[in-house]
Scaffold this motif. Structure first.
Motif, mmCIF file in Angstrom:
data_model
loop_
_atom_site.group_PDB
_atom_site.id
_atom_site.type_symbol
_atom_site.label_atom_id
_atom_site.label_comp_id
_atom_site.label_asym_id
_atom_site.label_seq_id
_atom_site.Cartn_x
_atom_site.Cartn_y
_atom_site.Cartn_z
ATOM 1 N N THR A 199 -6.454 5.584 -0.736
ATOM 2 C CA THR A 199 -7.067 6.728 -1.407
ATOM 3 C C THR A 199 -8.531 6.737 -1.006
ATOM 4 O O THR A 199 -9.185 5.700 -0.987
ATOM 5 C CB THR A 199 -6.924 6.594 -2.939
ATOM 6 N N ARG A 200 -9.043 7.917 -0.674
ATOM 7 C CA ARG A 200 -10.437 8.045 -0.254
ATOM 8 C C ARG A 200 -11.250 8.689 -1.364
ATOM 9 O O ARG A 200 -10.842 9.689 -1.943
ATOM 10 C CB ARG A 200 -10.544 8.848 1.029
ATOM 11 N N VAL A 201 -12.422 8.074 -1.605
ATOM 12 C CA VAL A 201 -13.318 8.499 -2.673
ATOM 13 C C VAL A 201 -14.716 8.672 -2.091
ATOM 14 O O VAL A 201 -15.181 7.810 -1.335
ATOM 15 C CB VAL A 201 -13.345 7.422 -3.795
ATOM 16 N N PRO B 291 -7.470 0.662 -0.658
ATOM 17 C CA PRO B 291 -6.033 0.463 -0.435
ATOM 18 C C PRO B 291 -5.259 0.752 -1.726
ATOM 19 O O PRO B 291 -5.698 0.380 -2.829
ATOM 20 C CB PRO B 291 -5.920 -1.018 -0.063
ATOM 21 N N ASN B 292 -4.141 1.430 -1.617
ATOM 22 C CA ASN B 292 -3.364 1.789 -2.803
ATOM 23 C C ASN B 292 -2.853 0.573 -3.566
ATOM 24 O O ASN B 292 -2.677 0.628 -4.777
ATOM 25 C CB ASN B 292 -2.212 2.724 -2.428
ATOM 26 N N SER B 293 -2.640 -0.545 -2.866
ATOM 27 C CA SER B 293 -2.217 -1.754 -3.576
ATOM 28 C C SER B 293 -3.321 -2.227 -4.522
ATOM 29 O O SER B 293 -3.037 -2.734 -5.610
ATOM 30 C CB SER B 293 -1.861 -2.868 -2.588
ATOM 31 N N GLU B 294 -4.578 -2.043 -4.147
ATOM 32 C CA GLU B 294 -5.696 -2.414 -5.017
ATOM 33 C C GLU B 294 -5.737 -1.512 -6.248
ATOM 34 O O GLU B 294 -5.993 -1.960 -7.362
ATOM 35 C CB GLU B 294 -7.020 -2.322 -4.253
ATOM 36 N N ILE B 295 -5.460 -0.227 -6.046
ATOM 37 C CA ILE B 295 -5.435 0.717 -7.166
ATOM 38 C C ILE B 295 -4.316 0.344 -8.134
ATOM 39 O O ILE B 295 -4.480 0.410 -9.353
ATOM 40 C CB ILE B 295 -5.285 2.164 -6.652
ATOM 41 N N ASN C 71 0.824 -1.208 0.000
ATOM 42 C CA ASN C 71 0.000 0.000 0.000
ATOM 43 C C ASN C 71 0.861 1.263 0.000
ATOM 44 O O ASN C 71 0.561 2.235 -0.691
ATOM 45 C CB ASN C 71 -0.943 0.011 1.204
ATOM 46 N N ILE C 72 1.936 1.251 0.776
ATOM 47 C CA ILE C 72 2.823 2.417 0.831
ATOM 48 C C ILE C 72 3.519 2.607 -0.515
ATOM 49 O O ILE C 72 3.589 3.719 -1.038
ATOM 50 C CB ILE C 72 3.838 2.284 1.989
#
Length: 163
Positions: free
Chosen positions: A39-41, A52-56, A3-4
């Motif tokens: 990231t928040r949406v 989670p950024n890893s998902e993005i 994620n980081i």
């Protein structure tokens, strides 16, 4: 760590920024915060989704406006298969052009496709136009739908609510 790392890549690669409308893994909304881990949406229903950024990093990201204040909006209306497409296209185009939210510097398009709904052939009319301010996306969509349906009914073109 994934994620980081994803957050660092997002911050440097900039596939989207705060204020953009994105879709990731079935979540659509406005980016309100990009952090190191997530990231928040905010969705159209006003829900805050934390992705989670890893998902993005591992999924396709669709960016509706890519930093611009305008974006394309698509409105779908189902019609009987025998509907007069020339008349329907004219009505839909005019509905988009008279909207107070329209961005006239880009084209209005109307596309027809055949589909089946409950084993019945129908004509799907997709009106594609640009809204001048991304924040008015759903007002624009609603207004075009209302104007188009009202005009179709006035022209005695059948619009079936069950479609």
């Amino acid at each position: 760590l994934k994620n980081i790392f994803g957050g660092i890549v997002i911050l440097f690669d900039r596939p989207f920024k705060a204020g953009d409308k994105i879709e990731v893994s079935g979540h659509y909304g406005e980016v309100v915060e990009i952090g190191l881990r997530s990231t928040r949406v905010v969705t159209p229903d006003d829900n805050l989704v934390t992705i989670p950024n890893s998902e993005i990093m591992n999924h396709a990201v669709s960016n509706a406006n890519a930093g611009e204040s305008n974006c394309q909006v698509a409105v779908e209306i189902y019609l009987p298969i025998h509907a007069d497409t020339v008349k329907c296209r004219s009505i839909a185009t005019e509905a988009a052009k008279v909207s107070r939210y329209i961005y006239l510097n880009k084209p209005v398009g109307v596309i027809f496709t055949n589909e089946f709904k409950d084993r019945t052939p129908v004509l799907k009319m997709k009106i594609k136009a640009y809204v001048s301010d991304i924040r008015d996306e759903f007002k624009f969509k609603s207004e075009i739908t209302e104007i188009t349906l009202k005009s179709l009914i006035q022209e005695k073109i059948q619009v079936d609510a069950t479609l």
